[in-house]
Design a protein around this motif. Structure first.
Motif, PDB file in Angstrom:
ATOM      1  N   GLN A 116       3.714  -6.013  -1.169  1.00 39.36           N
ATOM      2  CA  GLN A 116       2.538  -5.909  -0.313  1.00 39.36           C
ATOM      3  C   GLN A 116       2.937  -5.592   1.129  1.00 39.36           C
ATOM      4  O   GLN A 116       2.255  -4.823   1.814  1.00 39.36           O
ATOM      5  N   GLU A 117       4.022  -6.172   1.586  1.00 35.21           N
ATOM      6  CA  GLU A 117       4.495  -5.842   2.924  1.00 35.21           C
ATOM      7  C   GLU A 117       4.934  -4.381   2.990  1.00 35.21           C
ATOM      8  O   GLU A 117       4.750  -3.712   4.011  1.00 35.21           O
ATOM      9  N   ALA A 118       5.512  -3.896   1.893  1.00 32.15           N
ATOM     10  CA  ALA A 118       5.930  -2.492   1.860  1.00 32.15           C
ATOM     11  C   ALA A 118       4.727  -1.567   1.995  1.00 32.15           C
ATOM     12  O   ALA A 118       4.806  -0.510   2.632  1.00 32.15           O
ATOM     13  N   MET A 119       3.586  -1.953   1.402  1.00 32.37           N
ATOM     14  CA  MET A 119       2.376  -1.136   1.532  1.00 32.37           C
ATOM     15  C   MET A 119       1.900  -1.093   2.978  1.00 32.37           C
ATOM     16  O   MET A 119       1.469  -0.044   3.480  1.00 32.37           O
ATOM     17  N   ILE A 120       1.962  -2.232   3.651  1.00 32.89           N
ATOM     18  CA  ILE A 120       1.528  -2.288   5.051  1.00 32.89           C
ATOM     19  C   ILE A 120       2.435  -1.428   5.925  1.00 32.89           C
ATOM     20  O   ILE A 120       1.981  -0.685   6.805  1.00 32.89           O
ATOM     21  N   ARG A 121       3.750  -1.488   5.676  1.00 34.41           N
ATOM     22  CA  ARG A 121       4.681  -0.656   6.439  1.00 34.41           C
ATOM     23  C   ARG A 121       4.436   0.827   6.154  1.00 34.41           C
ATOM     24  O   ARG A 121       4.522   1.670   7.058  1.00 34.41           O
ATOM     25  N   ALA A 122       4.134   1.141   4.886  1.00 33.08           N
ATOM     26  CA  ALA A 122       3.867   2.532   4.531  1.00 33.08           C
ATOM     27  C   ALA A 122       2.651   3.061   5.277  1.00 33.08           C
ATOM     28  O   ALA A 122       2.638   4.207   5.739  1.00 33.08           O
ATOM     29  N   ALA A 123       1.619   2.217   5.415  1.00 24.41           N
ATOM     30  CA  ALA A 123       0.418   2.646   6.133  1.00 24.41           C
ATOM     31  C   ALA A 123       0.716   2.919   7.595  1.00 24.41           C
ATOM     32  O   ALA A 123       0.173   3.852   8.195  1.00 24.41           O
ATOM     33  N   LYS A 124       1.594   2.118   8.195  1.00 22.11           N
ATOM     34  CA  LYS A 124       1.958   2.339   9.592  1.00 22.11           C
ATOM     35  C   LYS A 124       2.678   3.682   9.760  1.00 22.11           C
ATOM     36  O   LYS A 124       2.440   4.417  10.721  1.00 22.11           O
ATOM     37  N   VAL A 125       3.569   3.982   8.827  1.00 24.56           N
ATOM     38  CA  VAL A 125       4.317   5.245   8.914  1.00 24.56           C
ATOM     39  C   VAL A 125       3.385   6.433   8.691  1.00 24.56           C
ATOM     40  O   VAL A 125       3.536   7.493   9.317  1.00 24.56           O
ATOM     41  N   ALA A 126       2.389   6.254   7.795  1.00 25.55           N
ATOM     42  CA  ALA A 126       1.491   7.360   7.450  1.00 25.55           C
ATOM     43  C   ALA A 126       0.358   7.535   8.448  1.00 25.55           C
ATOM     44  O   ALA A 126      -0.389   8.516   8.362  1.00 25.55           O
ATOM     45  N   ARG A 127       0.209   6.595   9.391  1.00 27.88           N
ATOM     46  CA  ARG A 127      -0.904   6.668  10.340  1.00 27.88           C
ATOM     47  C   ARG A 127      -0.846   7.977  11.124  1.00 27.88           C
ATOM     48  O   ARG A 127       0.186   8.378  11.643  1.00 27.88           O
ATOM     49  N   GLY A 128      -1.973   8.643  11.188  1.00 28.84           N
ATOM     50  CA  GLY A 128      -2.051   9.902  11.922  1.00 28.84           C
ATOM     51  C   GLY A 128      -1.668  11.120  11.096  1.00 28.84           C
ATOM     52  O   GLY A 128      -1.858  12.247  11.534  1.00 28.84           O
ATOM     53  N   LYS A 129      -1.124  10.899   9.896  1.00 25.70           N
ATOM     54  CA  LYS A 129      -0.771  12.017   9.029  1.00 25.70           C
ATOM     55  C   LYS A 129      -1.955  12.344   8.117  1.00 25.70           C
ATOM     56  O   LYS A 129      -2.840  11.537   7.908  1.00 25.70           O
ATOM     57  N   LYS A 130      -1.939  13.550   7.566  1.00 27.80           N
ATOM     58  CA  LYS A 130      -3.016  13.965   6.673  1.00 27.80           C
ATOM     59  C   LYS A 130      -2.744  13.437   5.272  1.00 27.80           C
ATOM     60  O   LYS A 130      -2.528  14.181   4.316  1.00 27.80           O
ATOM     61  N   LEU A 131      -2.738  12.110   5.150  1.00 26.17           N
ATOM     62  CA  LEU A 131      -2.453  11.478   3.866  1.00 26.17           C
ATOM     63  C   LEU A 131      -3.360  10.265   3.714  1.00 26.17           C
ATOM     64  O   LEU A 131      -3.256   9.294   4.457  1.00 26.17           O
ATOM     65  N   GLU A 132      -4.259  10.323   2.747  1.00 30.55           N
ATOM     66  CA  GLU A 132      -5.136   9.187   2.458  1.00 30.55           C
ATOM     67  C   GLU A 132      -4.383   8.207   1.563  1.00 30.55           C
ATOM     68  O   GLU A 132      -3.842   8.595   0.524  1.00 30.55           O
ATOM     69  N   LEU A 133      -4.366   6.940   1.943  1.00 29.83           N
ATOM     70  CA  LEU A 133      -3.671   5.916   1.161  1.00 29.83           C
ATOM     71  C   LEU A 133      -4.671   5.061   0.402  1.00 29.83           C
ATOM     72  O   LEU A 133      -5.688   4.625   0.950  1.00 29.83           O
ATOM     73  N   ARG A 134      -4.365   4.821  -0.861  1.00 31.82           N
ATOM     74  CA  ARG A 134      -5.115   3.884  -1.685  1.00 31.82           C
ATOM     75  C   ARG A 134      -4.112   2.949  -2.359  1.00 31.82           C
ATOM     76  O   ARG A 134      -2.915   3.247  -2.424  1.00 31.82           O
ATOM     77  N   VAL A 135      -4.583   1.839  -2.876  1.00 29.99           N
ATOM     78  CA  VAL A 135      -3.703   0.833  -3.465  1.00 29.99           C
ATOM     79  C   VAL A 135      -4.099   0.592  -4.917  1.00 29.99           C
ATOM     80  O   VAL A 135      -5.280   0.389  -5.223  1.00 29.99           O
ATOM     81  N   VAL A 136      -3.107   0.630  -5.793  1.00 29.71           N
ATOM     82  CA  VAL A 136      -3.298   0.261  -7.194  1.00 29.71           C
ATOM     83  C   VAL A 136      -2.965  -1.227  -7.309  1.00 29.71           C
ATOM     84  O   VAL A 136      -1.816  -1.624  -7.092  1.00 29.71           O
ATOM     85  N   GLU A 137      -3.942  -2.023  -7.614  1.00 31.66           N
ATOM     86  CA  GLU A 137      -3.763  -3.474  -7.623  1.00 31.66           C
ATOM     87  C   GLU A 137      -3.164  -3.915  -8.958  1.00 31.66           C
ATOM     88  O   GLU A 137      -3.824  -3.874  -9.996  1.00 31.66           O
ATOM     89  N   LEU A 138      -1.906  -4.339  -8.919  1.00 28.83           N
ATOM     90  CA  LEU A 138      -1.190  -4.781 -10.114  1.00 28.83           C
ATOM     91  C   LEU A 138      -1.270  -6.299 -10.246  1.00 28.83           C
ATOM     92  O   LEU A 138      -1.325  -7.011  -9.232  1.00 28.83           O
ATOM     93  N   PRO A 139      -1.258  -6.821 -11.468  1.00 27.84           N
ATOM     94  CA  PRO A 139      -1.258  -8.280 -11.653  1.00 27.84           C
ATOM     95  C   PRO A 139       0.000  -8.896 -11.049  1.00 27.84           C
ATOM     96  O   PRO A 139       1.071  -8.282 -11.066  1.00 27.84           O
ATOM     97  N   PRO A 140      -0.092 -10.112 -10.509  1.00 26.81           N
ATOM     98  CA  PRO A 140       1.090 -10.774  -9.913  1.00 26.81           C
ATOM     99  C   PRO A 140       2.231 -10.886 -10.922  1.00 26.81           C
ATOM    100  O   PRO A 140       2.016 -11.184 -12.102  1.00 26.81           O
ATOM    101  N   GLY A 141       3.436 -10.617 -10.442  1.00 29.49           N
ATOM    102  CA  GLY A 141       4.619 -10.765 -11.287  1.00 29.49           C
ATOM    103  C   GLY A 141       4.849  -9.642 -12.259  1.00 29.49           C
ATOM    104  O   GLY A 141       5.735  -9.722 -13.106  1.00 29.49           O
ATOM    105  N   ARG A 142       4.076  -8.558 -12.153  1.00 28.44           N
ATOM    106  CA  ARG A 142       4.229  -7.446 -13.083  1.00 28.44           C
ATOM    107  C   ARG A 142       4.426  -6.149 -12.299  1.00 28.44           C
ATOM    108  O   ARG A 142       3.695  -5.857 -11.371  1.00 28.44           O
TER     109      ARG A 142
END
Length: 600
Positions: free
Chosen positions: A318-344
């Motif tokens: 989850q922290e990796a997703m937040i960091r990815a959003a920071k890097v992608a900010r301002g770029k022409k890339l829409e981010l969405r999240v695939v919600e996986l079950p915990p531990g899988r």
């Protein structure tokens, strides 16, 4: 810089199949003897203004004026310089380029690079043979089977195994005429500390080739099998050929699928990607467990305009997703999240729950901002006033980036519900955000800023934007809009509950959409006002365009049904027939629009 023979460019141009080349990015249809049309990949549009001439091998868009030839196309779509584009096209269409003159030092570097690429290809093939033919690799084969991976998909990805002996690759490469320096420069060997001798860098590991967009092996990722084997993952060291921060695992295999789907799935590890490809999600790549870099974001934008993050559901993921959003900010890339079950992770899910469950989770991806809100609410202290204030403080910068939109209203409502406070108070405490109105007043539509609708659309999917555009056209041409709304299949032609609610309201209030609107829930008010704001103005609006827009929604529905049928491996023929019928109906409607708009 290398110089190719004078006729090299024309040789490549002659070999290029323009329909095949452009067709990997654009759904083309014949529009004349020497013209094919489709939706422009360089700007958003709902009716085709982009076309190619397959004989002259050029393209042009009447909407955004983008134009060029096959070389320009390769440069724009693949992010290449001209020489690289020519080499890429030559490689794709089987043309051998002859060099005319070249700086001696550059020629030496090029030949050395080509030699290293040949060595890496040979080594990848060696690792594959060793995995499937040696007794030593039996535990590796069993591990891969236990991960639910089939031999066919593993061979497609060229997964291999490195022998545990310290010099197997070294000796085999020497017999092939490669030097110790070649092995060291390619990252296949390393020097013993305090000694001059070299030995194999990878020993007793499962090997995953890391290739460029053209499929050329640049290096390897290697996974340990034994618990005491450290590190667990070992990559080729940085060198002139391999740069991990620029790599996306499986980008070469996912590129065409991502272009057709309009989205790319981003996983974390090698087996996750292979499992998702095996499950039919062929538009999947991986960041290989590292924090996403600007270079990787650039590669993702070249693959597709939308990235679905399918990273592990643990805290690190989850922290990796937040960091990815920071890097992608301002770029022409829409981010969405695939919600996986915990531990899988994706590979676990594919093995345990099956491909259908993985596809369901991917199709249920949520906007990144929604994930941020859900995460804050799930991890925060909601039992005390101080805890609620802390959650609001965490979310305030998130909401500051969300413009006025239905999505924003839904998220404010979710926060209010979980914190057990009034929506008006939640909206006030979270701040106004991009262009959101103050919570105590509602501005009239004519007072809105000129670009409110445009900025609000950033948070919508492509399908939702298309639906809003259709509804706005219905408002602009109410006589034709009423017929189109009556012919619409609300449950299937529209993809979101918000669009369906707006369509139902407009069907009954098309003569005055804002009449009695104040009595409705706030989400519907915001949505209808947004649609009215989008409605085009002018005396040249054509009723034929409204019907064409409706049929385009029906075509999009048929395409979704075809994708679902292919994934489910059932009903594909019927879905293809429905798609062809929908395409023919839309083409006919588009012809009527063009005929109506032609000068008399």
């Amino acid at each position: 810089m290398a110089r190719y023979a004078d006729d090299a460019k024309e040789q490549v141009r002659d070999a290029v199949d323009m329909i095949d080349l452009v067709g990997t990015k654009v759904d083309l249809r014949r529009a004349g003897a020497n013209r094919y049309e489709g939706l422009c990949p360089f700007h958003d549009e709902r009716t085709p203004s982009f076309g190619i001439d397959p004989v002259k091998k050029v393209y042009h868009c009447f909407g955004c004026q983008a134009s060029g030839d096959c070389f320009t196309w390769a440069q724009e779509m693949e992010g290449l310089g001209f020489v690289e584009a020519m080499e890429w096209l030559a490689d794709r269409y089987g043309v051998t380029l002859e060099r005319e003159s070249e700086d001696p030092k550059e020629a030496e570097r090029r030949k050395h690079r080509e030699r290293l690429l040949e060595l890496l290809e040979r080594t990848a093939a060696f690792y594959v043979r060793f995995l499937w033919e040696s007794t030593e690799a039996a535990p590796a084969r069993q591990y891969l089977v236990d991960r639910g991976l089939d031999e066919a998909i593993l061979r497609e990805f060229r997964v291999g195994y490195s022998p545990s002996a310290w010099d197997k690759v070294l000796m085999a490469s020497r017999k092939g005429g490669f030097s110790n320096r070649d092995l060291y420069d390619a990252g296949l060997a390393q020097k013993a500390k305090g000694e001059g001798r070299i030995y194999d860098r990878f020993r007793g590991r499962i090997m995953f080739p890391l290739a460029d967009i053209r499929g050329r092996v640049l290096g390897f990722g290697a996974r340990a099998l034994r618990d005491n084997q450290q590190p667990k993952y070992l990559n080729t060291s940085e060198n002139d050929i391999f740069h991990k921060g620029r790599q996306l695992f499986a980008a070469d295999l996912a590129r065409a699928h991502a272009a057709r789907a309009g989205e790319v799935i981003v996983a974390e590890g090698y087996t996750d990607v292979i499992a998702l490809h095996q499950a039919g999600l062929r538009n999947t790549v991986a960041t290989m467990g590292t924090a996403m870099t600007p270079e990787q974001v650039g590669e993702l934008t070249r693959l597709a305009p939308r990235a679905l993050l399918a990273l592990d559901a643990d805290a690190a993921g989850q922290e990796a997703m937040i960091r990815a959003a920071k890097v992608a900010r301002g770029k022409k890339l829409e981010l969405r999240v695939v919600e996986l079950p915990p531990g899988r992770d994706p590979a676990d899910l594919a093995a345990e729950a099956g491909a259908a469950e993985i596809r369901r989770l991917v199709e249920a991806s949520v906007p990144f901002v929604k994930f941020r809100v859900q995460r804050a609410l799930a991890t925060g202290d909601l039992a005390t006033a101080e805890g609620k204030d802390a959650v609001l403080g965490e979310l305030r910068p998130v909401f500051a980036e969300i413009p006025a939109s239905v999505l924003r209203e839904e998220l404010v409502s979710d926060v209010a519900d979980r914190l057990d406070i009034a929506e008006t108070l939640a909206a006030q405490l979270l701040g106004r955000g991009g262009t959101a109105p103050a919570p105590t007043s509602r501005p009239e539509p004519q007072a809105a800023e000129p670009d409110v609708a445009q900025r609000a659309a950033v948070q919508l999917s492509a399908a939702e934007q298309q639906e809003r555009g259709f509804l706005a056209l219905c408002v602009a041409v109410p006589s034709a809009g009423a017929k189109a709304l009556a012919a619409l299949d609300l449950d299937h032609d529209l993809t979101s509950d918000a669009s369906r609610a707006a369509a139902r309201w407009l069907a009954d209030h098309l003569d005055d959409p804002e009449r009695e609107l104040e009595a409705q829930e706030e989400r519907l008010q915001v949505l209808v006002r947004d649609i009215c704001f989008r409605a085009p103005k002018g005396d040249d609006l054509m009723p034929e365009a409204v019907e064409a827009e409706r049929l385009q929604l029906a075509l999009a529905r048929a395409e979704r049904e075809l994708v679902a049928a292919r994934r489910a491996h059932t009903g594909v023929d019927d879905a293809q027939r429905r798609r062809r019928t929908a395409q023919e109906q839309y083409n006919a409607a588009l012809d009527r629009v063009l005929e109506a708009g032609a000068p008399r």
